[in-house]
Design a protein around this motif. Structure first.
Motif, mmCIF file in Angstrom:
data_model
loop_
_atom_site.group_PDB
_atom_site.id
_atom_site.type_symbol
_atom_site.label_atom_id
_atom_site.label_comp_id
_atom_site.label_asym_id
_atom_site.label_seq_id
_atom_site.Cartn_x
_atom_site.Cartn_y
_atom_site.Cartn_z
ATOM 1 N N THR A 287 102.159 -17.989 41.282
ATOM 2 C CA THR A 287 103.244 -17.481 42.130
ATOM 3 C C THR A 287 103.793 -18.597 43.019
ATOM 4 O OG1 THR A 287 102.243 -15.279 42.134
ATOM 5 C CG2 THR A 287 103.860 -15.761 43.850
ATOM 6 N N HIS A 288 105.109 -18.769 42.973
ATOM 7 C CA HIS A 288 105.777 -19.820 43.741
ATOM 8 C C HIS A 288 107.186 -19.354 44.119
ATOM 9 C CE1 HIS A 288 106.765 -20.493 39.490
ATOM 10 N NE2 HIS A 288 107.893 -21.058 39.904
ATOM 11 N N LYS B 3 106.302 -12.108 36.321
ATOM 12 C CA LYS B 3 106.146 -11.169 37.429
ATOM 13 C C LYS B 3 106.860 -11.758 38.638
ATOM 14 C CE LYS B 3 101.634 -9.333 35.990
ATOM 15 N NZ LYS B 3 100.207 -9.141 36.359
ATOM 16 N N ASP B 4 107.513 -10.884 39.433
ATOM 17 C CA ASP B 4 108.213 -11.404 40.609
ATOM 18 C C ASP B 4 108.117 -10.440 41.782
ATOM 19 O OD1 ASP B 4 110.425 -9.502 40.559
ATOM 20 O OD2 ASP B 4 111.253 -10.625 38.883
ATOM 21 N N SER B 5 108.540 -10.928 42.955
ATOM 22 C CA SER B 5 108.442 -10.162 44.192
ATOM 23 C C SER B 5 109.472 -9.048 44.275
ATOM 24 C CB SER B 5 108.585 -11.104 45.401
ATOM 25 O OG SER B 5 109.787 -11.857 45.319
ATOM 26 N N GLU C 109 109.794 -14.813 44.892
ATOM 27 C CA GLU C 109 108.596 -15.448 44.362
ATOM 28 C C GLU C 109 108.340 -14.900 42.968
ATOM 29 O OE1 GLU C 109 105.392 -14.744 47.075
ATOM 30 O OE2 GLU C 109 106.036 -16.333 48.448
ATOM 31 N N HIS C 110 107.849 -15.767 42.078
ATOM 32 C CA HIS C 110 107.535 -15.298 40.728
ATOM 33 C C HIS C 110 106.435 -16.154 40.115
ATOM 34 C CE1 HIS C 110 110.027 -18.124 37.954
ATOM 35 N NE2 HIS C 110 109.819 -18.731 39.092
ATOM 36 N N SER C 111 105.859 -15.619 39.046
ATOM 37 C CA SER C 111 104.861 -16.352 38.270
ATOM 38 C C SER C 111 105.232 -16.248 36.804
ATOM 39 C CB SER C 111 103.457 -15.785 38.502
ATOM 40 O OG SER C 111 103.377 -14.427 38.067
#
Length: 236
Positions: A63-64, A83-85, A107-109
Protein backbone atom coordinates in the motif's frame (compact mmCIF):
# COMPACT_ATOMS: atom_id res chain seq x y z
CA UNK A 1 13.82 20.53 -57.19
CA UNK A 2 12.73 20.62 -53.55
CA UNK A 3 13.12 17.47 -51.49
CA UNK A 4 10.16 16.61 -49.29
CA UNK A 5 11.09 16.96 -45.61
CA UNK A 6 11.34 13.68 -43.73
CA UNK A 7 8.88 13.43 -40.81
CA UNK A 8 10.46 14.07 -37.43
CA UNK A 9 10.43 11.01 -35.19
CA UNK A 10 12.40 10.19 -32.04
CA UNK A 11 12.84 6.51 -31.20
CA UNK A 12 13.34 5.21 -27.66
CA UNK A 13 14.79 1.70 -28.01
CA UNK A 14 13.74 -0.97 -25.55
CA UNK A 15 17.31 -1.63 -24.47
CA UNK A 16 18.03 2.06 -23.96
CA UNK A 17 15.36 2.45 -21.29
CA UNK A 18 16.26 2.75 -17.61
CA UNK A 19 16.33 -0.64 -15.88
CA UNK A 20 15.54 -1.72 -12.32
CA UNK A 21 16.12 -5.36 -11.42
CA UNK A 22 15.07 -6.57 -7.98
CA UNK A 23 14.47 -10.10 -6.72
CA UNK A 24 10.72 -9.73 -7.31
CA UNK A 25 10.51 -6.99 -9.96
CA UNK A 26 12.09 -6.56 -13.39
CA UNK A 27 11.18 -3.10 -14.62
CA UNK A 28 12.08 -1.04 -17.69
CA UNK A 29 11.35 2.69 -17.50
CA UNK A 30 10.82 4.68 -20.69
CA UNK A 31 11.25 7.93 -18.75
CA UNK A 32 13.06 9.02 -15.57
CA UNK A 33 11.65 7.14 -12.59
CA UNK A 34 12.72 6.46 -9.02
CA UNK A 35 16.50 6.41 -8.77
CA UNK A 36 16.85 6.83 -12.54
CA UNK A 37 17.08 10.47 -13.55
CA UNK A 38 17.93 12.12 -16.83
CA UNK A 39 16.64 15.66 -17.45
CA UNK A 40 16.34 14.81 -21.14
CA UNK A 41 13.99 11.89 -20.35
CA UNK A 42 11.34 13.39 -18.09
CA UNK A 43 8.38 12.32 -20.19
CA UNK A 44 6.64 13.37 -23.37
CA UNK A 45 4.42 16.37 -22.70
CA UNK A 46 1.68 15.14 -20.28
CA UNK A 47 2.86 11.52 -20.63
CA UNK A 48 5.11 11.12 -17.59
CA UNK A 49 5.62 7.37 -17.02
CA UNK A 50 5.64 4.15 -19.04
CA UNK A 51 6.96 1.35 -16.86
CA UNK A 52 7.20 -2.13 -18.35
CA UNK A 53 7.03 -4.40 -15.29
CA UNK A 54 7.34 -8.13 -14.67
CA UNK A 55 6.32 -9.04 -11.10
CA UNK A 56 7.28 -12.41 -9.63
CA UNK A 57 4.62 -14.83 -8.29
CA UNK A 58 3.21 -13.80 -4.91
CA UNK A 59 5.01 -10.44 -4.94
CA UNK A 60 3.98 -6.85 -5.57
CA UNK A 61 3.73 -3.26 -4.43
CA UNK A 62 2.45 -2.74 -0.88
CA UNK A 63 0.00 0.00 0.00
CA UNK A 64 1.37 3.38 -1.10
CA UNK A 65 -0.08 6.85 -1.80
CA UNK A 66 -0.57 8.89 -4.98
CA UNK A 67 -2.08 12.29 -5.66
CA UNK A 68 -2.72 14.48 -8.72
CA UNK A 69 -1.84 11.81 -11.25
CA UNK A 70 -3.77 9.88 -13.90
CA UNK A 71 -2.66 6.24 -13.53
CA UNK A 72 -3.32 3.45 -16.03
CA UNK A 73 -2.39 -0.23 -15.98
CA UNK A 74 -2.52 -2.61 -18.92
CA UNK A 75 -1.95 -6.30 -18.13
CA UNK A 76 -0.07 -8.03 -20.96
CA UNK A 77 0.01 -11.50 -19.39
CA UNK A 78 -0.84 -12.98 -16.01
CA UNK A 79 -2.99 -11.44 -13.28
CA UNK A 80 -2.73 -8.41 -11.00
CA UNK A 81 -4.68 -7.94 -7.77
CA UNK A 82 -5.65 -4.33 -7.05
CA UNK A 83 -6.93 -2.85 -3.77
CA UNK A 84 -7.39 0.83 -2.94
CA UNK A 85 -8.62 3.22 -0.26
CA UNK A 86 -11.78 3.92 -2.32
CA UNK A 87 -12.91 0.38 -1.53
CA UNK A 88 -12.13 -1.12 -4.92
CA UNK A 89 -10.60 -4.56 -5.06
CA UNK A 90 -10.41 -7.03 -7.91
CA UNK A 91 -8.05 -9.12 -10.01
CA UNK A 92 -7.13 -7.59 -13.38
CA UNK A 93 -6.36 -10.18 -16.06
CA UNK A 94 -4.49 -10.16 -19.37
CA UNK A 95 -6.03 -7.74 -21.85
CA UNK A 96 -7.71 -5.59 -19.21
CA UNK A 97 -7.08 -1.87 -18.83
CA UNK A 98 -7.40 -0.08 -15.50
CA UNK A 99 -7.76 3.63 -14.73
CA UNK A 100 -7.26 5.35 -11.37
CA UNK A 101 -7.35 9.12 -11.00
CA UNK A 102 -5.47 9.84 -7.77
CA UNK A 103 -7.06 13.28 -7.35
CA UNK A 104 -6.69 14.73 -3.86
CA UNK A 105 -5.09 11.49 -2.67
CA UNK A 106 -5.53 7.75 -2.76
CA UNK A 107 -3.69 4.68 -1.50
CA UNK A 108 -3.49 1.37 -3.33
CA UNK A 109 -1.61 -1.91 -3.54
CA UNK A 110 -0.83 -4.14 -6.50
CA UNK A 111 0.10 -7.81 -6.12
CA UNK A 112 0.58 -10.83 -8.30
CA UNK A 113 -1.92 -13.34 -6.85
CA UNK A 114 -0.44 -16.32 -8.69
CA UNK A 115 1.76 -18.80 -6.81
CA UNK A 116 3.63 -19.83 -9.97
CA UNK A 117 3.22 -17.38 -12.87
CA UNK A 118 4.70 -13.88 -13.25
CA UNK A 119 2.53 -10.97 -14.32
CA UNK A 120 3.67 -8.66 -17.13
CA UNK A 121 2.12 -5.20 -17.24
CA UNK A 122 2.51 -1.62 -18.36
CA UNK A 123 1.98 1.14 -15.81
CA UNK A 124 1.35 4.55 -17.33
CA UNK A 125 1.06 7.97 -15.71
CA UNK A 126 -0.26 11.18 -17.22
CA UNK A 127 -0.17 14.49 -15.37
CA UNK A 128 -3.69 15.95 -15.02
CA UNK A 129 -4.64 19.37 -16.37
CA UNK A 130 -5.16 20.54 -12.78
CA UNK A 131 -4.28 19.04 -9.39
CA UNK A 132 -6.78 17.54 -6.96
CA UNK A 133 -10.32 16.37 -7.42
CA UNK A 134 -12.24 13.36 -6.14
CA UNK A 135 -10.30 10.12 -6.71
CA UNK A 136 -11.96 7.72 -9.14
CA UNK A 137 -11.51 4.24 -10.52
CA UNK A 138 -12.63 2.14 -13.49
CA UNK A 139 -11.48 -0.84 -15.55
CA UNK A 140 -12.55 -2.86 -18.56
CA UNK A 141 -11.51 -5.66 -20.88
CA UNK A 142 -10.03 -4.29 -24.12
CA UNK A 143 -10.62 -7.46 -26.13
CA UNK A 144 -14.30 -6.84 -27.05
CA UNK A 145 -13.36 -3.32 -28.18
CA UNK A 146 -10.46 -4.27 -30.42
CA UNK A 147 -10.91 -3.74 -34.12
CA UNK A 148 -9.21 -5.88 -36.73
CA UNK A 149 -6.33 -3.76 -38.05
CA UNK A 150 -7.61 -0.74 -36.19
CA UNK A 151 -7.57 1.36 -33.04
CA UNK A 152 -9.76 1.09 -29.95
CA UNK A 153 -10.16 4.27 -27.90
CA UNK A 154 -9.46 3.51 -24.22
CA UNK A 155 -9.34 6.98 -22.64
CA UNK A 156 -10.40 10.50 -23.64
CA UNK A 157 -11.23 13.84 -22.00
CA UNK A 158 -15.00 13.43 -22.52
CA UNK A 159 -15.30 9.66 -22.15
CA UNK A 160 -16.67 9.37 -25.65
CA UNK A 161 -17.65 5.95 -26.91
CA UNK A 162 -16.68 3.29 -24.37
CA UNK A 163 -13.56 5.12 -23.18
CA UNK A 164 -12.67 6.35 -19.70
CA UNK A 165 -13.19 10.08 -19.07
CA UNK A 166 -9.80 11.34 -17.84
CA UNK A 167 -8.51 14.60 -16.35
CA UNK A 168 -6.20 15.48 -19.22
CA UNK A 169 -6.61 16.64 -22.81
CA UNK A 170 -5.27 13.36 -24.20
CA UNK A 171 -6.45 10.16 -25.82
CA UNK A 172 -5.11 6.62 -25.39
CA UNK A 173 -5.68 3.97 -28.06
CA UNK A 174 -5.01 0.25 -28.26
CA UNK A 175 -3.87 -0.76 -31.74
CA UNK A 176 -3.50 -4.17 -33.33
CA UNK A 177 -2.32 -5.00 -36.84
CA UNK A 178 -2.00 -8.19 -38.82
CA UNK A 179 1.28 -8.83 -40.67
CA UNK A 180 1.93 -6.68 -43.75
CA UNK A 181 -0.82 -4.18 -42.95
CA UNK A 182 -0.87 -0.40 -43.31
CA UNK A 183 -2.70 2.05 -41.07
CA UNK A 184 -2.94 5.83 -41.07
CA UNK A 185 -4.90 6.75 -37.93
CA UNK A 186 -7.02 9.88 -37.75
CA UNK A 187 -6.03 12.31 -35.02
CA UNK A 188 -6.72 15.98 -34.29
CA UNK A 189 -3.80 16.08 -31.83
CA UNK A 190 -0.41 17.59 -32.64
CA UNK A 191 1.78 15.23 -30.61
CA UNK A 192 1.88 11.43 -30.37
CA UNK A 193 3.78 8.68 -28.60
CA UNK A 194 3.61 5.01 -29.61
CA UNK A 195 4.70 2.11 -27.39
CA UNK A 196 4.98 -1.27 -29.10
CA UNK A 197 3.78 -4.13 -26.89
CA UNK A 198 4.56 -6.92 -29.34
CA UNK A 199 5.42 -7.50 -33.00
CA UNK A 200 7.25 -5.28 -35.45
CA UNK A 201 6.11 -2.09 -37.15
CA UNK A 202 7.62 0.68 -39.22
CA UNK A 203 6.89 4.39 -38.65
CA UNK A 204 8.51 7.06 -40.85
CA UNK A 205 11.20 4.63 -41.96
CA UNK A 206 12.03 3.55 -38.40
CA UNK A 207 11.53 -0.10 -37.49
CA UNK A 208 10.19 -0.69 -33.98
CA UNK A 209 10.27 -4.02 -32.14
CA UNK A 210 8.84 -5.15 -28.80
CA UNK A 211 9.36 -2.58 -26.05
CA UNK A 212 10.42 0.22 -28.41
CA UNK A 213 8.70 3.59 -28.33
CA UNK A 214 8.59 6.55 -30.68
CA UNK A 215 7.47 10.17 -30.34
CA UNK A 216 6.38 12.31 -33.26
CA UNK A 217 4.24 15.32 -34.07
CA UNK A 218 1.26 14.93 -36.40
CA UNK A 219 0.07 11.37 -36.89
CA UNK A 220 2.14 9.19 -39.22
CA UNK A 221 1.36 6.07 -41.27
CA UNK A 222 2.14 2.75 -39.57
CA UNK A 223 3.14 -0.47 -41.35
CA UNK A 224 3.27 -3.84 -39.60
CA UNK A 225 5.79 -6.53 -40.48
CA UNK A 226 4.29 -9.01 -37.99
CA UNK A 227 1.25 -9.50 -35.80
CA UNK A 228 1.55 -6.37 -33.65
CA UNK A 229 -0.05 -4.68 -30.65
CA UNK A 230 0.68 -1.17 -29.39
CA UNK A 231 -0.58 1.75 -27.31
CA UNK A 232 -0.88 5.11 -29.04
CA UNK A 233 -0.97 8.29 -26.93
CA UNK A 234 -2.35 11.47 -28.49
CA UNK A 235 -1.44 14.46 -26.32
CA UNK A 236 -1.67 18.23 -26.55
Amino acid sequence: MQTEARPQITVRRSGDRFHSDFDWLDSWHTFSFGEHYNPAQMGFRSLRVINDDIIAPGKGFGTHPHSSMEIFTYVISGKLEHKDSMGNGRIITAGEFQYMSAGDGVEHSEFNPSAKDPVHLLQIWLTPTAPGGQPRYSDFDTKPLRQANGLALLASPSGKGSSFAIRQHAEIYFGNLDPDTDMTPESAFSHHYLHLIKGEIKVAGETLTEGDGASFGPILPIHSSADSEFLLFAVS
